[in-house]
Design an enzyme around this catalytic site. Structure first.
Site, short mmCIF file in Angstrom:
data_model
loop_
_atom_site.label_atom_id
_atom_site.label_comp_id
_atom_site.label_asym_id
_atom_site.label_seq_id
_atom_site.Cartn_x
_atom_site.Cartn_y
_atom_site.Cartn_z
CG HIS A 95 50.34 -47.47 27.04
ND1 HIS A 95 50.34 -48.88 26.48
CD2 HIS A 95 48.89 -47.40 26.60
CE1 HIS A 95 49.43 -49.30 25.83
NE2 HIS A 95 48.32 -48.25 25.92
CG HIS A 122 45.91 -46.14 21.98
ND1 HIS A 122 47.12 -45.87 22.01
CD2 HIS A 122 45.46 -46.99 23.00
CE1 HIS A 122 47.70 -46.52 23.00
NE2 HIS A 122 46.64 -47.30 23.72
CD GLU A 180 37.72 -46.21 27.25
OE1 GLU A 180 37.12 -46.35 26.11
OE2 GLU A 180 37.01 -46.61 28.37
CG ASP A 181 41.81 -43.88 29.53
OD1 ASP A 181 40.88 -44.38 29.65
OD2 ASP A 181 42.99 -44.74 29.33
CG ASP A 185 46.47 -50.71 23.24
OD1 ASP A 185 47.27 -50.38 24.19
OD2 ASP A 185 45.11 -50.83 23.33
CG ASP A 227 62.00 -80.85 15.29
OD1 ASP A 227 61.37 -81.28 16.48
OD2 ASP A 227 61.28 -81.10 14.27
MN MN Z 1 46.25 -48.41 25.46
#
Ligand code: MN
Length: 726
Positions: A51, A75, A79-80, A142, A262
């Site tokens: 990712h 990034h 968080e993880d 992201d 168009d």
């Molecule tokens: Mn992410």
């Protein structure tokens, strides 16, 4: 593909636009991310690190600097994983730490939960953007990758994420001028929000693919031959418009797919700006242009920096085709937007205040300071940031952007707050128009001002921009407040005269300041305004300044009079909490006084009378005086829902009871009041020689039902002849 090989592929891409990228740091960050996300996997089953790697492929497409790329790889680590922002600062420096911290915070926002939270989150996002635009660009990358891989998510998450992307992130990409991110986000969101319509249109577009490709080739060939004949070497491409824009056209114009002309847009890219106009002339000579469809965004760029000529012509086989003509440089800005601005320049990307392209961002920043109410703020951001826009001109030729439906008054406020306040009329394309005229693309707008003009509350009915709305409300509120303060001063002076003084004298001796200090009023001005608004009784203030003297100065009565003052103060306080209690046309901050003659109580049928300089005076509908009041100045008012509530502040009413002059009757009467939940605040009795008594009570009631209950109770008492409300 093996991830390291994929990373090298991206490194090659970076090498293509960055003069000397520090790719070793990027590789180090990759190894770091691999180690940290070890054992984690995506919903698709791939290792998690795939990712962030794909995210930096997008960041590289945006041509951002190395700090953004490193931050892109890392990034999700804070968080993880067990990584902290401090770890990142130590290893990769302040810039990367700041960016990852920013993206982590943005990721926690939910833009579709409760309104207030949402407003707060958008506010934080705007602040983050104004500090460093790279934060939002990494976040957009992201989100774009998450949208590309959304099929692996459960259905309910797909919908939430797609909705948020459509509502917030795609408009942001548009605002930042990054067209390809915007269109891709829109089409991906479209697929999950309206799958049926999406696949229907996608199928129809691809069914006619062969036919269309042949047509594209034909048109492209004709354009190229014709322009080369005139010595222009253009780059030309044609493609179907993106699915979301086709769908929007069908929906907005209520037409079928087959009726959308168009569907194709052609782009002619040339070297020089003057070649754009030259090419346009040749195109219009070959194919008939459709009136009203030509737009010159070269001499007047869109606020996000976009420049191009747009025209729609009737091409071969009478097919309508849209043609955009621009230079290579303009094309770059059209696709990359804000990212084209600093490219690989290292360092914080703080939008320059003088840069037209970021005027909207600064305006939002400036505006949010005016909003105390997060919902109001949200409303204004939604209108200003996420709406379709119209472009209009000042007489000097400057272009201003407004949300669809904006009016001449919005335009005036867009020029300057004072111009808005004093605007008395407007001319559009030389003709006088009403103030609520809705601006159309290309209008030349001139505002007429009059010095004595003040903002009108009625303008709130039609203005569209958050800016105008906020400024008008503020001005109206201020003016009401000023008027109330003056009125309060006048009323207080009248009473103070009886004590041989006035407001100015008391202000000089700081007596008023002292009084205010011990109260809930923020300032003397607040207190005067409250008197003017009718929220506080003048008598209560005067009593506080000049406590009523008792004849007997014994300590016991002194104490009693102190406690009476305490009660009085409580009453002032409780009245303060009461809002005006009535609603006039949905506006609840109007200055309201209750007429002394009929003294309306919540629940009474009421009517408002617009006084000169004292706001609105509220009477009961059957009040004798109403019949004599000027009809034109009577308006319908209603009790505020909360005003009749049991918890609402109480209103004082006078009740007169005619009775026999008999022992114990007073006790029965006070019982009758308390049985109805009514408190007596004052009582006064007079007796006459013929054994009769007149008892006057001032009582505090919540509403008219309660009052009627009390009056019924009174009437039942033996010895009571008549009960009347004064
Ligand atoms: Mn992410």
């Amino acid at each position: 593909m093996e991830l390291r090989a994929r990373l090298e592929e991206i490194c090659d891409k970076i090498d293509g636009y960055h003069p000397n990228p520090d790719l070793d740091t990027l590789r180090d960050a990759f190894e770091f991310a691999c180690a940290k996300h070890e054992g984690q996997s995506r919903k698709s089953g791939e290792p998690y690190v795939s990712h962030p790697v794909e995210v930096i492929d997008i960041i590289a497409d945006l041509h951002l600097d190395v700090a953004s790329l490193v931050a892109g790889l890392l990034h999700d680590t804070v968080e993880d994983t067990d990584t902290t922002v401090d770890d990142l600062r130590e290893r990769y420096g302040e810039d990367v730490a700041f960016l990852v911290d920013g993206v982590t915070k943005l990721s926690k926002f939910r833009f579709n939960t409760r309104e207030e939270r949402q407003a707060e989150n958008i506010r934080k996002m705007i602040i983050a953007m104004s500090k460093d635009l790279r934060v939002i660009l990494v976040k957009l990358s992201d989100r774009l990758h998450n949208m590309r891989t959304l099929k692996h998510m459960p259905r309910h998450k797909q919908e939430r994420i797609a909705r948020e992307t459509m509502d917030i992130y795609a408009p942001l990409a548009h605002r930042l001028g990054i067209n390809w991110v915007k269109t891709e986000m829109e089409d991906l969101s479209f697929r999950y929000l309206h799958p049926e319509e999406y696949f229907d249109i996608a199928e129809k577009v691809s069914a006619s693919k062969e036919e269309r490709n042949a047509f594209i080739e034909e048109v492209t060939g004709m354009l190229r031959d014709m322009l080369q004949e005139h010595g222009i070497e253009p780059e030309i491409n044609g493609r179907p418009k993106h699915l979301w824009s086709i769908y929007r056209k069908m929906r907005d114009q209520q037409i079928e797919f087959e009726q959308v002309y168009d569907l194709l847009a052609f782009r002619i890219i040339v070297d020089e700006p003057n070649e754009c106009y030259e090419a346009l002339g040749h195109v219009h000579r070959m194919w008939k242009p459709i009136a009203g469809r030509f737009k010159d965004y070269i001499s007047i760029p869109k606020p996000n920096g976009y420049q191009s000529l747009h025209t729609t012509v009737i091409g071969p086989y009478k097919e309508r085709v849209e043609i955009q003509i621009r230079t290579r440089e303009m094309h770059k800005i059209a696709e990359e937007g804000v990212a084209a601005h600093w490219l690989y320049k290292e360092g914080k990307a703080v939008p320059d205040e003088d840069d037209q392209q970021f005027a909207w961002l600064h305006r939002l920043m400036e505006e949010h300071q005016d909003h105390d109410d997060p919902r109001e703020f949200l409303e204004s951001v939604k209108i200003d940031l996420f709406h379709d826009e119209v472009y209009v001109f000042t007489p000097e030729g400057d272009v201003l952007e407004f949300p669809q439906g904006a009016t001449a008054v919005d335009f005036a406020y867009g020029i300057h707050t004072e111009v808005g306040h004093q605007c008395s009329g407007a001319k559009v394309n030389g003709k006088i128009v009403p103030l609520k005229y809705e601006l159309q693309n290309g209008d030349i707008v001139e505002v007429m001002t009059t010095e004595n003009q003040r903002p009108n509350k009625d303008w709130l009915q039609f203005v569209k921009t958050g800016r105008a709305r906020t400024k008008i409300k503020k001005a109206v509120r201020q003016e009401q407040r000023e008027r109330s303060r003056e009125l309060g001063r006048e009323l207080l002076n009248k009473e103070l005269k009886k004590h041989g003084t006035n407001v100015s004298a008391l202000e000089r001796d700081e007596e008023l300041t002292e009084l205010v200090e011990g109260s809930h009023f923020g300032s003397v001005d607040d207190m005067l305004a409250d008197i003017g608004y009718g929220k506080t009784e003048v008598d209560d203030i005067v009593d506080k300044l000049f406590p009523p003297q008792e004849e007997d100065e014994s300590p016991a009565t002194a104490e009693k009079s102190m406690s009476r003052l305490g009660d009085l103060w409580n009453r002032i306080t409780s009245q303060q909490q009461e809002n005006a209690g009535v609603v006039v046309g949905g506006i609840d901050d109007i200055m309201v006084t209750y007429a002394q003659c009929c003294n309306p109580v919540p629940g009474d049928d009421i009517v408002g009378f617009v006084t000169r300089g004292r706001g609105l005076s509220v009477h009961t509908r059957d009040c004798d005086r109403v019949a004599h009041l000027e009809k034109a100045r009577q308006i319908d008012v209603e009790w505020d829902k909360d005003a009749t509530d049991e918890n609402a502040a109480r209103r004082a009413v006078d009740i007169r009871v005619h009775s026999a002059d008999k022992q114990g009757l007073l006790a029965n009467m006070s019982q009758a009041f308390s049985a109805a939940g009514v408190n007596i605040s004052q009582a006064h009795c007079t007796t006459s020689d013929d054994q009769r008594a007149i008892n006057t009570f001032q009582v505090l009631v919540n509403n008219v039902d309660q009052l009627n209950r009390a009056m019924k109770n009174l009437e039942k008492i033996k010895g009571v002849y008549r009960v009347e409300r004064k």
